[in-house]
Structure formats: structure tokens, C-alpha cells
Scaffold this motif. Structure first.
Motif, short mmCIF file in Angstrom:
data_model
loop_
_atom_site.label_atom_id
_atom_site.label_comp_id
_atom_site.label_asym_id
_atom_site.label_seq_id
_atom_site.Cartn_x
_atom_site.Cartn_y
_atom_site.Cartn_z
N ALA A 29 60.77 104.01 18.48
CA ALA A 29 62.18 103.95 18.87
C ALA A 29 62.83 105.31 18.68
CB ALA A 29 62.91 102.91 18.04
N PRO A 30 63.67 105.74 19.61
CA PRO A 30 64.39 107.01 19.44
C PRO A 30 65.36 106.92 18.26
CG PRO A 30 64.50 106.21 21.72
CD PRO A 30 63.98 105.08 20.89
N PRO A 31 65.76 108.03 17.71
CA PRO A 31 66.70 108.01 16.59
C PRO A 31 68.08 107.52 17.01
CG PRO A 31 66.28 110.26 17.31
CD PRO A 31 65.31 109.40 18.04
N LEU A 32 68.63 106.62 16.20
CA LEU A 32 70.00 106.13 16.42
C LEU A 32 70.96 107.13 15.80
CD1 LEU A 32 72.00 103.91 17.31
CD2 LEU A 32 71.64 102.83 15.06
N LYS A 33 71.71 107.84 16.65
CA LYS A 33 72.55 108.94 16.16
C LYS A 33 74.02 108.60 16.07
CE LYS A 33 69.42 112.63 17.52
NZ LYS A 33 69.28 113.94 18.20
#
Length: 372
Positions: A29-33
Motif C-alpha cells: 500500500a502507498p503511504p497515507l500522507k
């Protein structure tokens, strides 16, 4: 991999489903920013929950309407956020989808695609200006990617029950005023057709699309009613459905059950020329979704001797993480697993709209999807 994502909306589903789904995907999963909500309080709460569950070194940055330097426009200007996942009230979402696409973001927007077919058609048309240039927009319909329903679709397609003859889908839900879902303000006084029938009913249509993948739902005739005033405008529909020239079925939905206990009826039942297949949520400690197949097979060499066989499967409920996985893969250009096509999501809304407005007349779903 996608450089960074943001969640737009900080309601129950974002906390209870989205954050756990990102955790389940782990490093894929991509980073939640960043997270956005209309209020600072709800945005902060979601950020805190995400930070704790995902074990982030620093919490996602919060954005909210009251501060122009921290509002949605500010979030969408961030170059390190490549995609957004939108889980906002039904009538608000179409505008935000286009706003995010215009800002150059890939978009996954929660079902239903729009509050009605006309708005869905308009949204698809406007979104095409951006998707034709390479941006990805998908509709988050977790039921269509539940492994149980996909397996059921594979079994039906393979001829496990012969040729499909007819089908039935029953949704029997109990919603009272203490329900966490009812207490959501935009659901308490819905400004869209069908109330819970639209919001939750599209799931069932998506399931039928997935299981009856070789067929197309073409016509609907039915009636809608209201049993519990607080679930206005409608809380029950009963329909007859055509899926091609020689396949038909029944779809019944209510969110106005008088008691929490569900009656002993299959949720999904597909009947073929050689047997039947049922799909139900498991009401036991193990949980998940169960598939049961019953069919007749020849016994030995004698043509008139047959026996009934049984086959069963059980799958965990992982639809939200699978719809996320499919969305991220689409952005990365990975071929194979397609999900969340807006035109499919439009059919789901068209079905519910037809059921709500039919008054017994036959509604052509294809025509409704073309003309609104």
C-alpha cells in the motif's frame, strides 16, 4: 508504486474499513500522507486512528474546511499525493471526484457512483476529459471483488450447475435509530433517492453482476415502499428481473426488518439446469462468506441412476483491501485484475432507480443508462 495517498472523508467507514484495509495490504500500500474532513475534529481523529493502526512514525497531516491553508484545495495542491480515496456523502462525491481529477490526482470514489443515473452519466462524461489523459478513476465497490463472489462467478461460468435458469437475491436488514449507520447525519435525513436502498442496495446488484458474469441485467419491474418512517424515502423494494432473453430472477431488499434476527433464507441463490449454488454470510464463529453447491451426477454406468452431491467453500471478507489493491495496480499499469469500472457502478444505480420508480412497469436498464 504510488508516491502517496490521501483519504477524503473521516466517517465510520474510513475508520472501520479503509485504515484496516491499508494495514492488511502492508508494504504494497502507498503511504497515507494526509486526511481531509469538513471538521478539524473528525480529521484529527482519523489521522490519530491511522497513525496508531498503521504504526506510522508521524500521523497523516490533517486538512479541514475552516482553515484556508489546510483545506481540500491545499491538500490537492500537494505534489507528493498522487491519488485520493474519497468516502464522502453521496450527493457531495461527484463534485469532489471532478475536483480531484482536475488537480491531477488518481481517484477511487466510494459507491454509489452518484445519487441518480442522470448525475452518474454526467460524471462519467466529465471525468473522461481527465481519464483519457491517463488519470485513473475507479468506483469502490468492495462486494464485486469479494473472493467469495468472484469464486461463485467462476463456478457458474464453468458450468458447475449447468446453464443458469433463474436466480434470487434477498437482503433482509434491521436498522433502528440506535444503529451507528443510521446516526450518520447525512443518512438520517437523506437528500437522495432510496435512502439505505441506494447506499446499501447497490452492493447486491454488484454481487449479481459478479456471479452472473456471462449475463447482463436488462429489465426490472417492481414496487417500492416505506415501512419505518425514519428510513424515508423508501426502505423496501421487490422486483422481477430479466437477465437476457431466457433468464430471470427475483431481487428483494428491505432495511426495515421488524427484528434483528434474519429469516432462514439464502442471500443469493443461483439455479441452473444441473444444480443450484447459494452464497451466504456465515453466522458462526469462523465468519466469512460461504458457498454451497448441490447438484445431481450420474452414478456408475446406468443412465437413470444419479446421486446428489454437495460441495462447499468458505472465504474471508476482504473486499475493501482487494478494491484498493486493484486501484493501485491500475495506476501502476499492472494488467489482469480489473475492478471498479464506473459504467458497472452506473448499472448498479440504474437498477435501484428502476426498482424505486417502476410502479410495476417494465424498465429497460440499457435505455435508462443511456438517457438518464
Amino acid at each position: 508504486m504510488v508516491s502517496g495517498i490521501a483519504i477524503l472523508g473521516a466517517g465510520l467507514f474510513a475508520t472501520q474499513a479503509y485504515i484496516p484495509a491499508l494495514k492488511a495490504l502492508g508494504d504494497s500500500a502507498p503511504p497515507l500522507k494526509a486526511v481531509y474532513s469538513r471538521s478539524e475534529k473528525s480529521s484529527s481523529e482519523l489521522s490519530h486512528s491511522a497513525s496508531e493502526l498503521l504504526k506510522l512514525e508521524s500521523p497523516p497531516e490533517i486538512y479541514f474546511d475552516a482553515d484556508s491553508s489546510r483545506n481540500l484545495d491545499a491538500l490537492l495542491k500537494r505534489s507528493d499525493i498522487e491519488a485520493v480515496i474519497i468516502v464522502l456523502p453521496i450527493t457531495v462525491q461527484p463534485e469532489i471526484v471532478l475536483k480531484a481529477l482536475a488537480a491531477g490526482k488518481h481517484v477511487l470514489s466510494e459507491k454509489p457512483i452518484a445519487p441518480d443515473v442522470a448525475k452518474g452519466i454526467s460524471l462519467i462524461k466529465e471525468a473522461a476529459k481527465y481519464t483519457q489523459k491517463g488519470l485513473v478513476w475507479r468506483v469502490a465497490e468492495n462486494y464485486e471483488v469479494e473472493t467469495a463472489y468472484m469464486k461463485a462467478g467462476e463456478l457458474v461460468k464453468s458450468g458447475a450447475i449447468g446453464k443458469v435458469a433463474f436466480f434470487k437475491a434477498i437482503v433482509y436488514n434491521y436498522i433502528d435509530k440506535s444503529s451507528q449507520w443510521y446516526k450518520t447525519p447525512w443518512r438520517t435525513v437523506p437528500d437522495y433517492q432510496g435512502g439505505f436502498l441506494l447506499d446499501g442496495g447497490v452492493h447486491t446488484v454488484a454481487v449479481l453482476r459478479t456471479i452472473l458474469s456471462d449475463l447482463t441485467l436488462t429489465h426490472v419491474s417492481g414496487f417500492a415502499s416505506l415501512t419505518k418512517d425514519y428510513l424515508a424515502p423508501h426502505d423496501a423494494i421487490h422486483t422481477i428481473v430479466r437477465a437476457g432473453p431466457d433468464v430471470h430472477g427475483l431481487v428483494e431488499m428491505t432495511f426495515a426488518s421488524p427484528v434483528p434476527t434474519k429469516p432462514p433464507a439464502d442471500n443469493i441463490l443461483i439455479t441452473g439446469t444441473d444444480g443450484w449454488l447459494s452464497v451466504n454470510h456465515a453466522n458462526d464463529a469462523e465468519g466469512g462468506i460461504k458457498i454451497l453447491i448441490k447438484k445431481l451426477v450420474k452414478k456408475g454406468s446406468e443412465e437413470d441412476k444419479v446421486e446428489e452431491t454437495e460441495e462447499s467453500f468458505r472465504f474471508p471478507i476482504i473486499g475493501v483491501q482487494e478494491e484498493f489493491r486493484a486501484f493501485f495496480a491500475k495506476i501502476d499499469g499492472v494488467e489482469g485484475f480489473e475492478a471498479g469500472d464506473p459504467k458497472d457502478a452506473l448499472l448498479d444505480v440504474a437498477f435501484i432507480q428502476a426498482a424505486l420508480t417502476s410502479e410495476g412497469k417494465l424498465v429497460d436498464l440499457g435505455q435508462l443508462m443511456r438517457e438518464g
